[in-house]
Scaffold this motif. Structure first.
Motif, mmCIF file in Angstrom:
data_model
loop_
_atom_site.group_PDB
_atom_site.id
_atom_site.type_symbol
_atom_site.label_atom_id
_atom_site.label_comp_id
_atom_site.label_asym_id
_atom_site.label_seq_id
_atom_site.Cartn_x
_atom_site.Cartn_y
_atom_site.Cartn_z
ATOM 1 N N LEU A 211 -52.056 46.773 -28.651
ATOM 2 C CA LEU A 211 -52.898 45.573 -28.733
ATOM 3 C C LEU A 211 -52.165 44.311 -28.293
ATOM 4 C CD1 LEU A 211 -55.087 46.176 -31.920
ATOM 5 C CD2 LEU A 211 -55.654 46.585 -29.510
ATOM 6 N N SER A 212 -50.842 44.297 -28.384
ATOM 7 C CA SER A 212 -50.151 43.091 -27.925
ATOM 8 C C SER A 212 -50.246 42.996 -26.398
ATOM 9 C CB SER A 212 -48.704 43.055 -28.417
ATOM 10 O OG SER A 212 -47.943 44.043 -27.767
ATOM 11 N N ARG A 213 -50.278 44.145 -25.727
ATOM 12 C CA ARG A 213 -50.460 44.110 -24.262
ATOM 13 C C ARG A 213 -51.862 43.662 -23.905
ATOM 14 N NH1 ARG A 213 -47.575 48.952 -21.072
ATOM 15 N NH2 ARG A 213 -48.346 47.641 -19.383
ATOM 16 N N ILE A 214 -52.822 44.140 -24.674
ATOM 17 C CA ILE A 214 -54.215 43.726 -24.427
ATOM 18 C C ILE A 214 -54.332 42.210 -24.627
ATOM 19 C CG2 ILE A 214 -56.632 44.042 -25.126
ATOM 20 C CD1 ILE A 214 -55.464 46.601 -24.005
ATOM 21 N N ALA A 215 -53.658 41.716 -25.652
ATOM 22 C CA ALA A 215 -53.699 40.270 -25.912
ATOM 23 C C ALA A 215 -53.104 39.507 -24.734
ATOM 24 C CB ALA A 215 -52.938 39.948 -27.199
ATOM 25 N N ARG A 216 -52.032 40.048 -24.147
ATOM 26 C CA ARG A 216 -51.402 39.362 -23.020
ATOM 27 C C ARG A 216 -52.283 39.413 -21.775
ATOM 28 N NH1 ARG A 216 -46.444 42.388 -22.713
ATOM 29 N NH2 ARG A 216 -46.602 42.978 -24.895
ATOM 30 N N ALA A 217 -53.156 40.418 -21.723
ATOM 31 C CA ALA A 217 -54.015 40.575 -20.547
ATOM 32 C C ALA A 217 -55.324 39.797 -20.661
ATOM 33 C CB ALA A 217 -54.323 42.067 -20.339
ATOM 34 N N THR A 218 -55.465 39.021 -21.726
ATOM 35 C CA THR A 218 -56.749 38.351 -21.945
ATOM 36 C C THR A 218 -56.618 36.836 -22.163
ATOM 37 O OG1 THR A 218 -56.534 39.124 -24.244
ATOM 38 C CG2 THR A 218 -58.063 40.336 -22.838
ATOM 39 N N PRO A 219 -55.838 36.149 -21.329
ATOM 40 C CA PRO A 219 -55.740 34.696 -21.533
ATOM 41 C C PRO A 219 -57.108 34.043 -21.340
ATOM 42 C CG PRO A 219 -54.766 35.308 -19.417
ATOM 43 C CD PRO A 219 -55.053 36.597 -20.153
ATOM 44 N N ASN A 228 -66.269 41.432 -28.199
ATOM 45 C CA ASN A 228 -67.074 42.132 -27.209
ATOM 46 C C ASN A 228 -66.285 43.227 -26.492
ATOM 47 O OD1 ASN A 228 -69.659 42.045 -26.469
ATOM 48 N ND2 ASN A 228 -69.500 40.127 -25.296
ATOM 49 N N VAL A 229 -65.072 42.892 -26.108
ATOM 50 C CA VAL A 229 -64.198 43.847 -25.409
ATOM 51 C C VAL A 229 -63.994 45.097 -26.277
ATOM 52 C CG1 VAL A 229 -61.792 44.246 -24.717
ATOM 53 C CG2 VAL A 229 -63.013 42.228 -23.881
ATOM 54 N N MET A 230 -63.675 44.872 -27.543
ATOM 55 C CA MET A 230 -63.455 46.003 -28.455
ATOM 56 C C MET A 230 -64.697 46.874 -28.549
ATOM 57 S SD MET A 230 -60.959 47.141 -30.026
ATOM 58 C CE MET A 230 -59.292 46.602 -29.928
ATOM 59 N N ASN A 231 -65.817 46.185 -28.699
ATOM 60 C CA ASN A 231 -67.075 46.902 -28.857
ATOM 61 C C ASN A 231 -67.430 47.700 -27.604
ATOM 62 O OD1 ASN A 231 -69.461 47.461 -30.408
ATOM 63 N ND2 ASN A 231 -70.545 46.199 -28.891
ATOM 64 N N GLU A 232 -67.280 47.068 -26.435
ATOM 65 C CA GLU A 232 -67.578 47.752 -25.170
ATOM 66 C C GLU A 232 -66.665 48.966 -24.977
ATOM 67 O OE1 GLU A 232 -69.900 47.499 -22.873
ATOM 68 O OE2 GLU A 232 -70.894 45.948 -24.050
ATOM 69 N N ALA A 233 -65.391 48.803 -25.321
ATOM 70 C CA ALA A 233 -64.443 49.901 -25.156
ATOM 71 C C ALA A 233 -64.829 51.072 -26.059
ATOM 72 C CB ALA A 233 -63.028 49.414 -25.472
ATOM 73 N N ALA A 234 -65.237 50.756 -27.276
ATOM 74 C CA ALA A 234 -65.640 51.818 -28.210
ATOM 75 C C ALA A 234 -66.883 52.527 -27.701
ATOM 76 C CB ALA A 234 -65.891 51.226 -29.593
ATOM 77 N N LEU A 246 -59.230 54.807 -25.423
ATOM 78 C CA LEU A 246 -58.016 54.844 -24.606
ATOM 79 C C LEU A 246 -57.742 53.459 -24.015
ATOM 80 C CD1 LEU A 246 -58.691 58.168 -22.626
ATOM 81 C CD2 LEU A 246 -57.279 57.837 -24.687
ATOM 82 N N PRO A 247 -56.503 53.223 -23.560
ATOM 83 C CA PRO A 247 -56.208 51.916 -22.951
ATOM 84 C C PRO A 247 -57.166 51.597 -21.808
ATOM 85 C CG PRO A 247 -54.174 53.123 -23.325
ATOM 86 C CD PRO A 247 -55.297 54.060 -23.687
ATOM 87 N N GLU A 248 -57.511 52.617 -20.988
ATOM 88 C CA GLU A 248 -58.393 52.301 -19.843
ATOM 89 C C GLU A 248 -59.783 51.851 -20.278
ATOM 90 O OE1 GLU A 248 -56.492 55.057 -20.092
ATOM 91 O OE2 GLU A 248 -57.490 56.844 -19.272
ATOM 92 N N ASP A 249 -60.241 52.308 -21.436
ATOM 93 C CA ASP A 249 -61.530 51.807 -21.950
ATOM 94 C C ASP A 249 -61.430 50.299 -22.167
ATOM 95 O OD1 ASP A 249 -62.708 54.385 -22.139
ATOM 96 O OD2 ASP A 249 -61.724 54.708 -24.091
ATOM 97 N N LEU A 250 -60.295 49.900 -22.724
ATOM 98 C CA LEU A 250 -60.109 48.478 -23.010
ATOM 99 C C LEU A 250 -59.961 47.672 -21.722
ATOM 100 C CD1 LEU A 250 -57.929 49.032 -26.136
ATOM 101 C CD2 LEU A 250 -59.940 47.563 -26.098
ATOM 102 N N TYR A 251 -59.169 48.174 -20.777
ATOM 103 C CA TYR A 251 -58.976 47.406 -19.536
ATOM 104 C C TYR A 251 -60.286 47.285 -18.752
ATOM 105 C CZ TYR A 251 -54.053 47.186 -20.549
ATOM 106 O OH TYR A 251 -52.862 46.908 -21.155
ATOM 107 N N ARG A 252 -61.068 48.356 -18.779
ATOM 108 C CA ARG A 252 -62.352 48.282 -18.088
ATOM 109 C C ARG A 252 -63.267 47.246 -18.781
ATOM 110 N NH1 ARG A 252 -63.587 53.956 -17.665
ATOM 111 N NH2 ARG A 252 -61.705 54.142 -16.408
ATOM 112 N N ALA A 253 -63.246 47.256 -20.091
ATOM 113 C CA ALA A 253 -64.065 46.293 -20.838
ATOM 114 C C ALA A 253 -63.620 44.855 -20.546
ATOM 115 C CB ALA A 253 -63.983 46.590 -22.336
ATOM 116 N N ILE A 254 -62.310 44.679 -20.364
ATOM 117 C CA ILE A 254 -61.797 43.343 -20.021
ATOM 118 C C ILE A 254 -62.335 42.910 -18.654
ATOM 119 C CG2 ILE A 254 -59.704 42.057 -19.380
ATOM 120 C CD1 ILE A 254 -58.221 43.775 -21.523
ATOM 121 N N ASP A 255 -62.290 43.836 -17.697
ATOM 122 C CA ASP A 255 -62.809 43.516 -16.354
ATOM 123 C C ASP A 255 -64.280 43.131 -16.417
ATOM 124 O OD1 ASP A 255 -60.397 43.968 -15.190
ATOM 125 O OD2 ASP A 255 -60.854 46.005 -14.500
ATOM 126 N N LEU A 256 -65.042 43.911 -17.167
ATOM 127 C CA LEU A 256 -66.475 43.621 -17.292
ATOM 128 C C LEU A 256 -66.687 42.236 -17.889
ATOM 129 C CD1 LEU A 256 -68.033 46.926 -18.676
ATOM 130 C CD2 LEU A 256 -68.527 45.795 -16.488
#
Ligand code: ATP
Length: 269
Positions: A211-219, A228-234, A246-256
């Motif tokens: 989650l610290s990496r996810i935090a760094r990827a979401t300025p 929203n990101v958490m929910n979309e990933a789930a 998985l991490p890719e669920d989260l990264y995809r949700a971030i992109d969306l």
């Protein structure tokens, strides 16, 4: 909201532990909750009792959540209204609604009255004549009349939220009105990680999710964006029939989320 909630106020289950970043404002909100739990005790000590609290900060950073958590911690009913709705009403209706709102809250006191988007009616009045919006002014005046009319022992605290504190009429922030100010800022990288953690809650995250990496990827992401990101990933994990996020669920949700956020500003440029 149901009719019963409108009349008796809402009983909320939100706690301070649901609000990430609460530590910055913990003393202030604890004091308000303590007062609401036992207004008489505060009065007996002759303590200065708060009446109005102004929460300011950018959209989606937890102003409403914080107000609800104060109600939840104090075990008092939560009466809420959006100031933006008042202005859309017919002349005279806004002020009547305000009167009704405070009457209901007083009947259930101790209680919280929450007014979202107070700037919709609480803008500084135009310096040079201008076309005054009567409805707005009457509604605002009614709120001030209600606040001036009760003293602390009534046990009603009015919490107003705005993302434009700079445009508010100074009449609102005078002593005895919204004189307590709490800022709810955009989360920094640590705040984002905490928010992600709150929303990860009981979700089954794969061990490789950091989650610290996810935090760094979401300025620039607000609390609402991160929720929203958490929910979309789930949801994505569930759709794929997996038991873990998985991490890719989260990264995809971030992109969306970024695409969704980018669209309106692209249209502007
Ligand atoms: P607005 O100005 O748009 O009304 P707001 O500041 O009132 O926004 P909230 O409605 O409280 O924002 O936040 C929306 C949602 O985002 C919350 O219900 C929660 O799920 C999530 N959220 C926002 N900030 C936080 C936070 N600090 N901790 C945990 N969750 C948060």
């Amino acid at each position: 909201r149901s009719r019963a909630q409108r009349v008796n106020g809402e009983r909320v289950g939100v706690r301070f532990s649901d609000v990430a970043g609460i530590d910055e404002v913990r003393d202030q909100v604890e004091e308000i909750a303590a007062f609401l739990r036992d207004p008489q005790r505060f009065k007996a000590f002759g303590a200065r009792i708060p009446k109005g609290v102004l929460l300011s900060g950018p959209p989606g950073c937890g102003k409403t959540l914080l107000a609800r958590a104060i109600a939840g911690e104090a075990h008092v009913p939560f009466f809420s209204a959006s100031a933006a709705e008042f202005v859309e009403m017919f002349v005279g209706v806004g002020a009547a609604r305000v009167r009704d709102l405070f009457k209901r809250a007083r009947a259930q006191a101790p209680a919280i009255v929450f007014i979202d988007e107070i700037d919709a009616i609480g803008r500084r009045r135009a310096a040079i004549g201008g076309s005054g919006n009567d409805e707005r002014e009457q509604t605002l005046n009614q709120i001030l009349v209600e606040m001036d009319g009760f003293d602390g022992k009534d046990g009603v605290i009015v919490i107003a939220a705005t993302n434009r504190p700079d445009i508010l009429d100074p009449a609102l922030t005078r002593p005895g009105r919204f004189d307590r100010k709490i800022t709810v800022p955009m989360p920094d990288v640590r705040g984002r990680e905490q928010i992600l953690r709150v929303h990860a809650g009981s979700l089954p995250l794969a061990p490789e999710v950091d989650l610290s990496r996810i935090a760094r990827a979401t300025p620039g992401f607000s609390g609402a964006d991160l929720a929203n990101v958490m929910n979309e990933a789930a949801l994505a994990a569930a759709r794929a029939g997996r038991r873990e996020v998985l991490p890719e669920d989260l990264y995809r949700a971030i992109d969306l989320q970024m695409m969704g956020v980018a669209r309106p500003s692209l249209a502007l440029s």
